[in-house]
Write an enzyme that holds these catalytic residues in place. Structure first.
Site, PDB file in Angstrom:
ATOM      1  N   ARG A  66      45.359  38.036  33.659  1.00  0.00           N
ATOM      2  CA  ARG A  66      43.910  37.946  33.853  1.00  0.00           C
ATOM      3  C   ARG A  66      43.558  37.754  35.335  1.00  0.00           C
ATOM      4  O   ARG A  66      42.560  38.281  35.825  1.00  0.00           O
ATOM      5  CB  ARG A  66      43.361  36.776  33.020  1.00  0.00           C
ATOM      6  CG  ARG A  66      41.848  36.670  33.004  1.00  0.00           C
ATOM      7  CD  ARG A  66      41.405  35.743  31.876  1.00  0.00           C
ATOM      8  NE  ARG A  66      39.950  35.602  31.854  1.00  0.00           N
ATOM      9  CZ  ARG A  66      39.292  34.525  32.235  1.00  0.00           C
ATOM     10  NH1 ARG A  66      39.952  33.459  32.676  1.00  0.00           N
ATOM     11  NH2 ARG A  66      37.977  34.474  32.163  1.00  0.00           N
TER      12      ARG A  66
ATOM     13  N   ASN B   7      34.936  32.976  36.342  1.00  0.00           N
ATOM     14  CA  ASN B   7      36.147  32.286  36.795  1.00  0.00           C
ATOM     15  C   ASN B   7      36.109  30.760  36.692  1.00  0.00           C
ATOM     16  O   ASN B   7      37.142  30.112  36.514  1.00  0.00           O
ATOM     17  CB  ASN B   7      36.449  32.657  38.255  1.00  0.00           C
ATOM     18  CG  ASN B   7      36.769  34.136  38.419  1.00  0.00           C
ATOM     19  OD1 ASN B   7      37.145  34.803  37.467  1.00  0.00           O
ATOM     20  ND2 ASN B   7      36.612  34.644  39.626  1.00  0.00           N
TER      21      ASN B   7
ATOM     22  N   HIS C  50      40.911  40.039  37.359  1.00  0.00           N
ATOM     23  CA  HIS C  50      39.739  39.473  38.027  1.00  0.00           C
ATOM     24  C   HIS C  50      39.799  39.667  39.542  1.00  0.00           C
ATOM     25  O   HIS C  50      38.757  39.654  40.202  1.00  0.00           O
ATOM     26  CB  HIS C  50      39.586  37.991  37.676  1.00  0.00           C
ATOM     27  CG  HIS C  50      39.017  37.772  36.311  1.00  0.00           C
ATOM     28  ND1 HIS C  50      38.108  36.767  36.024  1.00  0.00           N
ATOM     29  CD2 HIS C  50      39.209  38.445  35.142  1.00  0.00           C
ATOM     30  CE1 HIS C  50      37.775  36.833  34.732  1.00  0.00           C
ATOM     31  NE2 HIS C  50      38.443  37.832  34.189  1.00  0.00           N
TER      32      HIS C  50
ATOM     33  N   HIS D  82      44.322  41.241  25.569  1.00  0.00           N
ATOM     34  CA  HIS D  82      43.879  40.095  24.756  1.00  0.00           C
ATOM     35  C   HIS D  82      44.797  39.845  23.565  1.00  0.00           C
ATOM     36  O   HIS D  82      44.494  39.009  22.724  1.00  0.00           O
ATOM     37  CB  HIS D  82      42.443  40.313  24.260  1.00  0.00           C
ATOM     38  CG  HIS D  82      41.412  40.120  25.326  1.00  0.00           C
ATOM     39  ND1 HIS D  82      40.078  40.404  25.146  1.00  0.00           N
ATOM     40  CD2 HIS D  82      41.525  39.670  26.604  1.00  0.00           C
ATOM     41  CE1 HIS D  82      39.406  40.142  26.270  1.00  0.00           C
ATOM     42  NE2 HIS D  82      40.269  39.696  27.161  1.00  0.00           N
TER      43      HIS D  82
END
Length: 330
Positions: A66, A98, A70, A197
């Site tokens: 992740r 975040n 990001h 996910h």
């Protein structure tokens, strides 16, 4: 022979070994062998520290994946997400996607410290993040891919870009598609990368609206399977418990497999952004069904899409810098 693929070139040798070469913004190429001479133990050091971190906490594999995502969706894959706030920098760590959520910074710090001891100011923080994401995925049982390397680190951050560009769990499908398109990622990339996910956890605050007021009528999301919704409500109350954690894949929460897609088929996708892939577009629905039926196809596409994502606007050549400490510019 070289085959052009967007801004990546797949170089095919006589031995039919395929290794991606990706062109960065500075005209330099990203390629897996970038540190073979300047820091030959780089990949080994990253892999070793990631393995220790994941052995200590299985969730860290998802957190590192992740972190890469990001980073790349804001200003490109340039380690801007790692910068702390300073006199002239407002950290992306405080953005809505975040804050109290993004993790793995200490693992990156540990890797960077180890690499600085062996080969000072050689391996960029952006490349460390990309390698750590791959290594964490592999440790969770996911696919291996050769990570093109040679990224440089940014000299700044963008909290506004972080708030604006990263897909949110409550975004509509057209909004998510648009955010991916802005990064030159198509719906195949979108559905495949959402498969990340299959590991990791999400906070109650990210899906609460699905349980209590999805369409403003005070009712649960109709696409959410009833008994699953009841289980979620037990641990995610109408108010409070914002940071209560729930696994994204209830069946195999720490194994990188295709159960994420199987769950979606039965109304057991945790986030609204998961479920809309199946309910809001025939194109994304077909891909969800395909990956639910064919795990090998998912794993292969996930690796390809990760290489493509890792090539979003990298700094190369003399652009940016190689930070000594990933949290601050030199």
């Amino acid at each position: 022979m070289a085959i052009q693929q967007g801004r990546c070139i797949v170089a095919v040798s006589l031995l039919l070994l395929i290794s991606p070469l990706c062109m960065g913004m500075g005209g330099g190429y990203l390629f897996p062998q970038f540190y073979d001479k300047s820091c030959p133990k780089a990949k080994e050091i990253v892999q070793s520290i990631v393995a220790q971190a994941v052995a200590k906490e299985a969730r860290m594999a998802a957190s590192l994946l992740r972190l890469h995502f990001h980073d790349c969706f804001v200003k490109g894959c340039d380690a801007s997400v790692l910068l702390d706030s300073s006199n002239n920098i407002i950290s992306e760590k405080g953005s809505n996607p975040n804050k109290n959520s993004l993790r793995g910074f200490e693992v990156i710090d540990e890797i960077k410290a180890a690499l600085e001891t062996v080969c000072p100011q050689t391996v960029s923080c952006a490349d460390i993040v990309a390698l750590a994401a791959r290594d964490g995925t592999v440790l969770a049982g996911g696919p291996y891919w050769d990570v093109p390397l040679g990224r440089r680190d940014s000299l700044g951050a963008s909290i506004s870009g972080s708030n604006r560009n990263i897909p949110a769990p409550n975004d509509t499908l057209p909004t998510i598609i648009t955010k991916f398109k802005l990064q030159q990622l198509d719906i195949v990339d979108l559905v495949a990368l959402s498969g990340g996910h299959t590991i990791g956890m999400s906070r109650c605050t990210s899906f609460r609206q699905r349980l209590y007021n999805q369409t403003g009528n005070g009712l649960a999301d109709s696409t959410l399977e009833e008994s699953f919704a009841a289980q979620l409500r037990y641990g995610c109350p109408r108010s409070g418990g914002d940071n209560n954690l729930f696994v994204l894949d209830k069946v195999t929460p720490t194994k990188f497999d295709n159960f994420y897609y199987k769950n979606i088929l039965y109304g057991k996708g945790l986030l609204s952004s998961d479920e809309v892939l199946f309910t809001k577009s025939p194109d994304t629905m077909a891909l969800v069904k395909h990956y639910a039926e064919n795990e090998a196809a998912f794993l292969e596409q996930f690796a390809k899409s990760m290489i493509k994502m890792g090539n979003i606007s990298p700094l190369t050549g003399y652009e940016g810098q190689v930070r000594k400490n990933c949290r601050v510019v030199n």
